[in-house]
Design an enzyme around this catalytic site. Structure first.
Site, PDB file in Angstrom:
ATOM      1  N   CYS A  43       0.834  -1.208   0.000  1.00  0.00           N
ATOM      2  CA  CYS A  43       0.000   0.000   0.000  1.00  0.00           C
ATOM      3  C   CYS A  43       0.869   1.259   0.000  1.00  0.00           C
ATOM      4  CB  CYS A  43      -0.913  -0.015   1.226  1.00  0.00           C
ATOM      5  SG  CYS A  43      -2.021   1.401   1.283  1.00  0.00           S
TER       6      CYS A  43
ATOM      7  N   ARG B 101     -17.965  -2.606  17.674  1.00  0.00           N
ATOM      8  CA  ARG B 101     -17.191  -3.822  17.446  1.00  0.00           C
ATOM      9  C   ARG B 101     -15.867  -3.794  18.208  1.00  0.00           C
ATOM     10  NH1 ARG B 101     -17.340  -3.679  12.389  1.00  0.00           N
ATOM     11  NH2 ARG B 101     -19.439  -4.510  12.519  1.00  0.00           N
TER      12      ARG B 101
ATOM     13  N   CYS C  16       0.607   0.061  10.239  1.00  0.00           N
ATOM     14  CA  CYS C  16       0.127  -0.958   9.307  1.00  0.00           C
ATOM     15  C   CYS C  16       1.229  -1.775   8.630  1.00  0.00           C
ATOM     16  CB  CYS C  16      -0.757  -0.303   8.254  1.00  0.00           C
ATOM     17  SG  CYS C  16      -1.541  -1.536   7.177  1.00  0.00           S
TER      18      CYS C  16
ATOM     19  N   CYS D 277     -19.684  -5.978   3.435  1.00  0.00           N
ATOM     20  CA  CYS D 277     -18.968  -4.761   3.799  1.00  0.00           C
ATOM     21  C   CYS D 277     -17.652  -4.722   3.045  1.00  0.00           C
ATOM     22  CB  CYS D 277     -18.726  -4.778   5.314  1.00  0.00           C
ATOM     23  SG  CYS D 277     -17.737  -3.403   5.908  1.00  0.00           S
TER      24      CYS D 277
ATOM     25  N   CYS E 192     -19.403   2.327   8.708  1.00  0.00           N
ATOM     26  CA  CYS E 192     -18.639   1.681   9.776  1.00  0.00           C
ATOM     27  C   CYS E 192     -17.353   2.474   9.916  1.00  0.00           C
ATOM     28  CB  CYS E 192     -18.332   0.229   9.399  1.00  0.00           C
ATOM     29  SG  CYS E 192     -17.178  -0.554  10.555  1.00  0.00           S
TER      30      CYS E 192
ATOM     31  N   CYS F 255     -16.621  -8.825   5.589  1.00  0.00           N
ATOM     32  CA  CYS F 255     -15.946  -7.575   5.259  1.00  0.00           C
ATOM     33  C   CYS F 255     -14.672  -7.823   4.462  1.00  0.00           C
ATOM     34  CB  CYS F 255     -15.630  -6.817   6.550  1.00  0.00           C
ATOM     35  SG  CYS F 255     -14.755  -5.275   6.261  1.00  0.00           S
TER      36      CYS F 255
ATOM     37  N   CYS G  37       0.624   4.708   6.937  1.00  0.00           N
ATOM     38  CA  CYS G  37      -0.004   4.526   8.259  1.00  0.00           C
ATOM     39  C   CYS G  37       0.996   3.775   9.153  1.00  0.00           C
ATOM     40  CB  CYS G  37      -1.300   3.739   8.110  1.00  0.00           C
ATOM     41  SG  CYS G  37      -2.346   4.378   6.785  1.00  0.00           S
TER      42      CYS G  37
HETATM   43  N1  SAM Z   1      -6.572   0.483   3.093  1.00  0.00           N
HETATM   44  C1  SAM Z   1      -7.865   0.730   3.567  1.00  0.00           C
HETATM   45  C2  SAM Z   1      -7.908   1.829   4.601  1.00  0.00           C
HETATM   46  O1  SAM Z   1      -6.929   2.118   5.228  1.00  0.00           O
HETATM   47  O2  SAM Z   1      -8.983   2.390   4.775  1.00  0.00           O
HETATM   48  C3  SAM Z   1      -8.550  -0.496   4.151  1.00  0.00           C
HETATM   49  C4  SAM Z   1      -7.776  -1.506   4.933  1.00  0.00           C
HETATM   50  S1  SAM Z   1      -7.006  -0.907   6.433  1.00  0.00           S
HETATM   51  C5  SAM Z   1      -6.001  -2.246   6.894  1.00  0.00           C
HETATM   52  C6  SAM Z   1      -8.372  -0.882   7.573  1.00  0.00           C
HETATM   53  C7  SAM Z   1      -8.127  -0.480   8.997  1.00  0.00           C
HETATM   54  O3  SAM Z   1      -7.415  -1.497   9.682  1.00  0.00           O
HETATM   55  C8  SAM Z   1      -7.288   0.752   9.253  1.00  0.00           C
HETATM   56  O4  SAM Z   1      -8.004   1.939   9.092  1.00  0.00           O
HETATM   57  C9  SAM Z   1      -6.889   0.553  10.712  1.00  0.00           C
HETATM   58  O5  SAM Z   1      -7.817   1.183  11.565  1.00  0.00           O
HETATM   59  C10 SAM Z   1      -6.921  -0.957  10.882  1.00  0.00           C
HETATM   60  N2  SAM Z   1      -5.571  -1.489  11.151  1.00  0.00           N
HETATM   61  C11 SAM Z   1      -4.566  -1.610  10.262  1.00  0.00           C
HETATM   62  N3  SAM Z   1      -3.458  -2.091  10.856  1.00  0.00           N
HETATM   63  C12 SAM Z   1      -3.752  -2.257  12.162  1.00  0.00           C
HETATM   64  C13 SAM Z   1      -3.011  -2.698  13.293  1.00  0.00           C
HETATM   65  N4  SAM Z   1      -1.738  -3.017  13.204  1.00  0.00           N
HETATM   66  N5  SAM Z   1      -3.644  -2.753  14.483  1.00  0.00           N
HETATM   67  C14 SAM Z   1      -4.949  -2.404  14.585  1.00  0.00           C
HETATM   68  N6  SAM Z   1      -5.694  -1.972  13.554  1.00  0.00           N
HETATM   69  C15 SAM Z   1      -5.112  -1.890  12.357  1.00  0.00           C
HETATM   70  C1  DTB Z   2     -11.270  -2.403  11.432  1.00  0.00           C
HETATM   71  O1  DTB Z   2     -11.567  -1.429  12.117  1.00  0.00           O
HETATM   72  N1  DTB Z   2     -10.440  -3.368  11.806  1.00  0.00           N
HETATM   73  C2  DTB Z   2     -10.233  -4.325  10.756  1.00  0.00           C
HETATM   74  C3  DTB Z   2     -11.239  -3.852   9.695  1.00  0.00           C
HETATM   75  N2  DTB Z   2     -11.734  -2.632  10.217  1.00  0.00           N
HETATM   76  C4  DTB Z   2     -10.844  -3.730   8.296  1.00  0.00           C
HETATM   77  C5  DTB Z   2      -8.836  -4.453  10.352  1.00  0.00           C
HETATM   78  C6  DTB Z   2      -7.914  -4.871  11.466  1.00  0.00           C
HETATM   79  C7  DTB Z   2      -6.561  -5.128  10.918  1.00  0.00           C
HETATM   80  C8  DTB Z   2      -5.601  -5.633  11.943  1.00  0.00           C
HETATM   81  C9  DTB Z   2      -4.255  -5.875  11.396  1.00  0.00           C
HETATM   82  C10 DTB Z   2      -4.155  -6.959  10.372  1.00  0.00           C
HETATM   83  O2  DTB Z   2      -4.644  -8.085  10.570  1.00  0.00           O
HETATM   84  O3  DTB Z   2      -3.547  -6.705   9.326  1.00  0.00           O
HETATM   85 FE1  SF4 Z   3      -2.771   1.160   3.396  1.00  0.00          FE
HETATM   86 FE2  SF4 Z   3      -2.649  -0.050   5.747  1.00  0.00          FE
HETATM   87 FE3  SF4 Z   3      -2.999   2.557   5.632  1.00  0.00          FE
HETATM   88 FE4  SF4 Z   3      -5.008   0.926   4.808  1.00  0.00          FE
HETATM   89  S1  SF4 Z   3      -4.195   1.121   6.890  1.00  0.00           S
HETATM   90  S2  SF4 Z   3      -4.252   2.771   3.797  1.00  0.00           S
HETATM   91  S3  SF4 Z   3      -3.767  -0.745   3.973  1.00  0.00           S
HETATM   92  S4  SF4 Z   3      -1.183   1.447   4.939  1.00  0.00           S
END
Ligand code: SAM
Ligand code: DTB
Ligand code: SF4
Length: 310
Positions: free
Chosen positions: A45, A253, A52, A121, A181, A89, A49
């Site tokens: 990506c 959630r 992530c 979702c 959501c 989702c 973030c």
């Molecule tokens: N890329 C899209 C976005 O950011 O909207 C969708 C997927 S992203 C992985 C969805 C959500 O997962 C993020 O907004 C974040 O709140 C959550 N997330 C990602 N990495 C995480 C982590 N290490 N621990 C907890 N939540 C996480």
């Molecule tokens: C949300 O709030 N939590 C989910 C879903 N929306 C998409 C994602 C959690 C991701 C946790 C880290 C991972 O498994 O990569």
């Molecule tokens: Fe990309 Fe992860 Fe950020 Fe979603 S949360 S925009 S997958 S870097």
């Protein structure tokens, strides 16, 4: 107008007591919604973030993969349904949706998953109005787009996009008639003031988001937050209780991070107003409790999984 700072600062016993009363007035307190996640497009990506593992900016154990086929996703949705999930989702490691073949494939997937009588979702990054409308027309039920933290702390966590851009997408989702959501992550290094501001932003959305997602940071080696301090579980309970009082009818959630929570901690979150979890042994890229572990937990607490809508 509720004074959110005063609410957040109440003694936890009083806060949770009131939150539980609100919860009971609006929901069956013994029923939990089970949602299942699938990463349909993993890694690589362009966003940065800092929590992530899928960001291309950091070297983590997550490898970049292609978009899964309609058939692969459908097979996973069928399995999720068999395990008792009522919401499915699909997450993509995209900054934003781009029109073209991949988006068309996602639309086709939404049409197929919808036929399984699951709440469908997606979380695909930023969307414009036309894209939100196409998802709605394909049968999407909800769109997840998190604000993650307070507006003030946001730029410390992500610098490749602005808080306002997130808010814009949420508005586009709302305008298309999809359910919203949204939520965030606790344990990013935010202060109590940030959590209060986060709750303020969420609860000032009108109408309230139908679903509020509260994650706790899952720490990944290679990300800037890999060594963050563990969140105090009482803060999770406090935030959930405030969210329940501020958004009485929203589903809340208890999302990422349950693997790090004891059964009793999770129970306290359910008592304070959480009524949804992610089911299945994997979140997007990280482990979630095994389904049989969750089934045992729910059984021991006397909680039922919400049945599918007719
Ligand atoms: N890329 C899209 C976005 O950011 O909207 C969708 C997927 S992203 C992985 C969805 C959500 O997962 C993020 O907004 C974040 O709140 C959550 N997330 C990602 N990495 C995480 C982590 N290490 N621990 C907890 N939540 C996480
Ligand atoms: C949300 O709030 N939590 C989910 C879903 N929306 C998409 C994602 C959690 C991701 C946790 C880290 C991972 O498994 O990569
Ligand atoms: Fe990309 Fe992860 Fe950020 Fe979603 S949360 S925009 S997958 S870097």
């Amino acid at each position: 107008m509720i004074d959110i700072k005063a609410l957040y600062e109440r003694p936890l016993t009083d806060l949770v007591f009131d939150a539980h009363k609100v919860h009971r007035e609006n929901f069956n307190p013994n029923e939990i919604q089970a949602s299942q996640l699938l990463s349909i497009k993993t890694g690589g990506c362009p966003e940065n973030c800092s929590y992530c593992p899928q960001s291309a900016h950091y070297k983590t154990s997550v490898e970049k993969e292609a978009l899964l086929s309609v058939e692969q996703i459908k097979a996973s949705a069928i399995k999720a349904k068999e395990q008792g999930a009522t919401r499915f989702c699909m997450g993509a490691a995209w900054r934003e949706v781009k029109d073209g073949q991949q988006f068309d494939q996602v639309l086709e997937t939404v049409r197929e998953v919808k036929k399984l009588n699951l709440e469908v979702c997606c979380t695909l990054g930023m969307l414009n109005k036309a894209q939100a409308k196409k998802l709605k027309d394909a049968g999407l039920y909800a769109y997840n787009h998190n604000i993650d933290t307070s507006e003030g702390f946001y730029s410390e966590v992500i610098s490749t996009r602005k808080f306002d851009e997130r808010m814009n997408t949420i508005q586009n989702v709302r305008d298309a008639g999809l359910t919203v959501c949204t939520g965030g992550i606790l344990g990013l290094g935010e202060s109590d003031e940030d959590r209060i501001s986060f709750l303020q932003t969420l609860s000032s959305l009108t109408p309230h988001p139908e679903s509020v997602t509260i994650n706790t940071l899952v720490k990944f080696e290679g990300t800037p937050l890999e060594n963050n301090e563990e969140i105090d579980p009482s803060i999770i309970v406090r935030v959930i209780a405030c969210a329940r009082i501020l958004m009485p009818k929203s589903m809340i959630r208890l999302s990422a991070g349950r693997n790090q929570r004891t059964r009793l901690e999770q129970f306290t979150c359910f008592f304070a107003g959480a009524n949804s979890i992610f089911y299945g042994e994997k979140l997007l890229t990280s482990p979630n409790p095994e389904t049989h572990t969750d089934k045992n937990m729910l059984r021991s607490l006397g909680l039922q999984v919400q049945q599918p809508h007719a």
